[in-house]
Write a protein that holds these residues in place. Structure first.
Motif, short mmCIF file in Angstrom:
data_model
loop_
_atom_site.label_atom_id
_atom_site.label_comp_id
_atom_site.label_asym_id
_atom_site.label_seq_id
_atom_site.Cartn_x
_atom_site.Cartn_y
_atom_site.Cartn_z
N GLN A 45 -32.22 48.78 -9.23
CA GLN A 45 -32.39 48.78 -10.72
C GLN A 45 -33.00 50.38 -10.84
O GLN A 45 -33.11 50.54 -12.12
N GLY A 46 -33.02 51.19 -10.05
CA GLY A 46 -33.25 52.57 -10.11
C GLY A 46 -32.02 53.28 -9.90
O GLY A 46 -31.13 53.08 -10.76
N LEU A 47 -31.76 54.23 -9.26
CA LEU A 47 -30.59 54.99 -9.08
C LEU A 47 -29.87 54.43 -8.08
O LEU A 47 -28.48 54.92 -7.95
N ASN A 48 -30.29 53.65 -7.28
CA ASN A 48 -29.70 52.82 -6.17
C ASN A 48 -28.80 53.99 -5.13
O ASN A 48 -27.91 53.68 -4.62
N VAL B 240 -29.49 64.93 -13.55
CA VAL B 240 -28.71 65.53 -12.45
C VAL B 240 -28.50 67.39 -12.82
O VAL B 240 -28.18 67.53 -13.87
N ILE B 241 -28.50 67.72 -11.57
CA ILE B 241 -28.41 69.46 -11.98
C ILE B 241 -27.19 69.82 -10.71
O ILE B 241 -26.65 71.02 -10.98
N THR C 166 -25.95 63.97 -4.72
CA THR C 166 -26.44 64.51 -6.12
C THR C 166 -27.54 65.03 -5.98
O THR C 166 -28.76 64.49 -5.41
N LYS C 167 -27.80 66.35 -6.48
CA LYS C 167 -28.89 67.07 -6.65
C LYS C 167 -29.83 66.73 -8.10
O LYS C 167 -28.82 66.87 -8.96
N VAL C 168 -31.07 66.36 -7.97
CA VAL C 168 -31.29 65.94 -9.35
C VAL C 168 -32.90 66.66 -9.55
O VAL C 168 -33.49 66.85 -8.34
N HIS C 169 -33.26 66.57 -10.62
CA HIS C 169 -34.65 67.01 -10.95
C HIS C 169 -35.51 65.62 -11.33
O HIS C 169 -34.81 64.74 -12.16
N PHE C 170 -36.64 65.60 -10.97
CA PHE C 170 -37.64 64.35 -11.26
C PHE C 170 -38.75 64.78 -11.92
O PHE C 170 -39.46 65.84 -11.56
N SER D 193 -26.00 61.38 -16.15
CA SER D 193 -26.54 62.71 -16.15
C SER D 193 -28.00 62.82 -16.50
O SER D 193 -28.64 63.78 -15.81
N GLU D 194 -28.67 61.76 -16.94
CA GLU D 194 -30.01 61.86 -16.96
C GLU D 194 -30.52 60.38 -17.52
O GLU D 194 -29.70 59.60 -17.83
#
Length: 562
Positions: free
Chosen positions: A517-520, A487-488, A495-499, A453-454
């Protein structure tokens, strides 16, 4: 499809492609949507790769396979043979399973690995020099001398330091004696007393010089004996450098590329006019130049090309199994400029201005700066070939006064961008960006469902010098890059996310999204690190910083439209 002998052409089944029209122009290699014919060809080649048993190469797709894991870029070139029949040629970049020659794939422009080649002979000599260097570096006498030098250097410093302390103590004692006897001794006795103290001082200095000279001579002797080994190593390395350079130059001269008009150019000739000045390592070994060379050499007409990645990605790069990719820019672009000369080629879509009729959206303006809601596909500043940008439009709006860009967004990124009107405001706001006191929040749509989730991503980045503008993850030379995310919204496949970027590296959010190694999960529409779409779904939604005049914290927010 069936393979006809050693022609390397895999011919299409006519029923499979009869409804597919030929392209009017050849593929622009550095930015393209795969033509339907190349999609058919790639599907056939990938089926071969999945079922073949001849290649002793570990692509990283089978956990039980031995050997180093090396993913590969493969390419297909749709061609018409002399009789007008359609098929495709296939190639791989570099070498595969330690060889250049495999029955399904066209040969290299020059095969440096053929038996008794000058390259292999030269490599044998260089390898022999490497072994000699390693033998010297492992030599027991050499390492014993280095160890002795290190130990004796430390011992000499200790002894000399201790002796200096003794000299200082003796000097202080003599000074105390002088003070004590100053008003006690007669003039004659004082003269004798002073002469004795001077003799003590001279004796101390002499003993110190003896000690220093002893150590200096001993350490110099050790250094000289070590230098005999190191001079030999340096001579070997110099010989290796000269042989390697000469071998590389000889190799460059063997790589001669054709074009449609059968004009030849060597690697050296091609790269002499570039910023490199000389060919980079492995230039000429990429798939597309191999394919075009074979086609021109054997009278086949190139119709369309495509390249895709097969296997596990290198740790530093973003490469997805089976995904299409453009030809590389650093090594291939100068070569293909020659090879495609005289051929009608698709226009570079990056030079098209998709936002020419779009009115720029200024959401805030005062005497010091403006905040623009930049649309996707509009540049922040003018490019080499496309002038239209936030900068150029604001310059017209400001009556010719130069806008001062505080920060930039990628062309594909939409959202908030700050532009100053006066130098003082530019300096004040930009300093906040540089000191990372500006709060920035982006919204992105990622190409798969994210379970967590984060979190926080910390992957250092540097430019891929041979494939600009791509970036690489590099823990040795990369600059610190940190991104917080949350994740929002989770959808069926996205998936919609805030950065919240904590640093401001080039392509930071795109790399941190896509890298293993990040969110892939590449950002939807990221045509550089993922796959193209109607746009790149990345939006700069929120900015907070201090106003240059009022010194009050101000906030701007524009929600994403996706």
């Amino acid at each position: 499809m069936d393979n006809k002998g050693q022609s390397y052409i895999s011919y299409f089944n006519e029923g499979e492609i009869k409804v597919i029209a030929l392209p009017e122009k050849f593929t622009f290699p550095f930015y393209y949507e795969p033509h339907p014919l190349t999609i058919v060809a790639v599907a056939d080649l990938q089926q071969y790769l999945e079922t073949q048993t001849d290649l002793d190469h570990n692509f990283g797709l089978d956990d039980e396979q031995d050997g180093p894991v090396i993913g590969k870029m493969f390419g297909v070139l749709v061609v018409q043979d002399a009789g007008g029949k359609l098929g495709y040629l296939s190639a791989f970049s570099g070498k595969m399973a330690g060889s250049n020659n495999h029955s399904k794939f066209v040969p290299p422009v020059f095969d440096m690995l053929i038996e008794d080649s000058f390259f292999l002979k030269g490599q044998d000599i260089i390898n022999s020099i490497n072994q000699q260097v390693k033998a010297i570096e492992r030599d027991e006498n050499y390492n014993s001398l280095k160890q002795e030098l290190g130990q004796d250097t430390t011992l000499s410093q200790t002894e000399i330091s201790e002796f200096k302390k003794l000299l200082k103590s003796n000097k202080n004692a003599r000074k105390a004696l002088r003070e004590a006897q100053k008003n006690v001794l007669s003039e004659q006795n004082h003269e004798v007393f002073e002469t004795d103290l001077i003799k003590q001082s001279l004796r101390d200095k002499h003993e110190f010089n003896v000690l220093s000279n002893k150590w200096e001579q001993h350490l110099a002797e050790l250094t000289s004996r070590i230098a005999q080994f190191e001079d030999e190593v340096e001579e070997l390395k110099k010989d290796r450098r000269e042989r390697s350079s000469a071998l590389q130059q000889q190799l460059f001269e063997q790589y001669v590329f054709l074009n449609k008009g059968m004009q030849e150019k060597s690697l050296q000739e091609i790269f002499s006019a570039t910023v490199f000045g000389k060919p980079p390592a492995a230039a000429g070994e990429c798939a597309t130049p191999k394919l075009l060379q074979y086609a021109f050499k054997h009278g086949h007409k190139p119709i369309a090309m495509a390249e895709f990645w097969w296997g596990t990605a290198p740790k530093s790069e973003i490469r997805k199994h089976k995904q299409f990719y453009p030809a590389c820019t650093g090594k291939c672009k100068p070569i293909l400029a020659h090879m495609l000369e005289g051929m009608p080629v698709d226009d570079n879509p990056l030079l098209e201005n998709f936002r020419e009729s779009y009115e720029i959206d200024i959401i805030y303006e005062d005497d010091f700066f403006v905040v623009v809601n930049k649309p996707a596909e509009l540049r922040s500043v003018p490019g080499v070939n496309v002038h239209d940008s936030v900068y150029s439009r604001l310059k017209v709006k400001f009556g010719g006064i130069e806008p001062l860009i505080v920060h930039r967004l990628d062309m594909g990124t939409s959202g908030l961008i700050v532009v100053a009107k006066i130098k003082e405001a530019h300096k004040f706001i930009q300093a906040q960006f540089l000191k990372r006191t500006v709060t920035k929040r982006y919204t992105a749509l990622l190409s798969k469902v994210i379970r967590d989730s984060e979190g926080e991503i910390n992957l250092p980045l540097r430019a891929d010098l041979l494939n600009r503008p791509r970036q690489l993850v590099c823990f040795e030379e990369g600059k610190k890059a940190v991104t917080k995310w949350e994740v929002i919204q989770r959808n069926k496949d996205t998936t919609k996310v805030h950065f919240w970027p904590q640093t401001g590296r080039t392509h930071q959010l795109r790399m941190h999204s896509a890298h293993l190694q990040g969110l892939n999960a590449p950002i939807v529409g990221d045509d550089l690190y993922g796959t193209s779409d109607d746009r790149m779904y990345l939006h700069a939604a929120y900015l907070q910083f201090v106003h240059p005049q009022t010194k009050q914290t101000i906030t701007f927010e524009i929600p994403e439209d996706f």
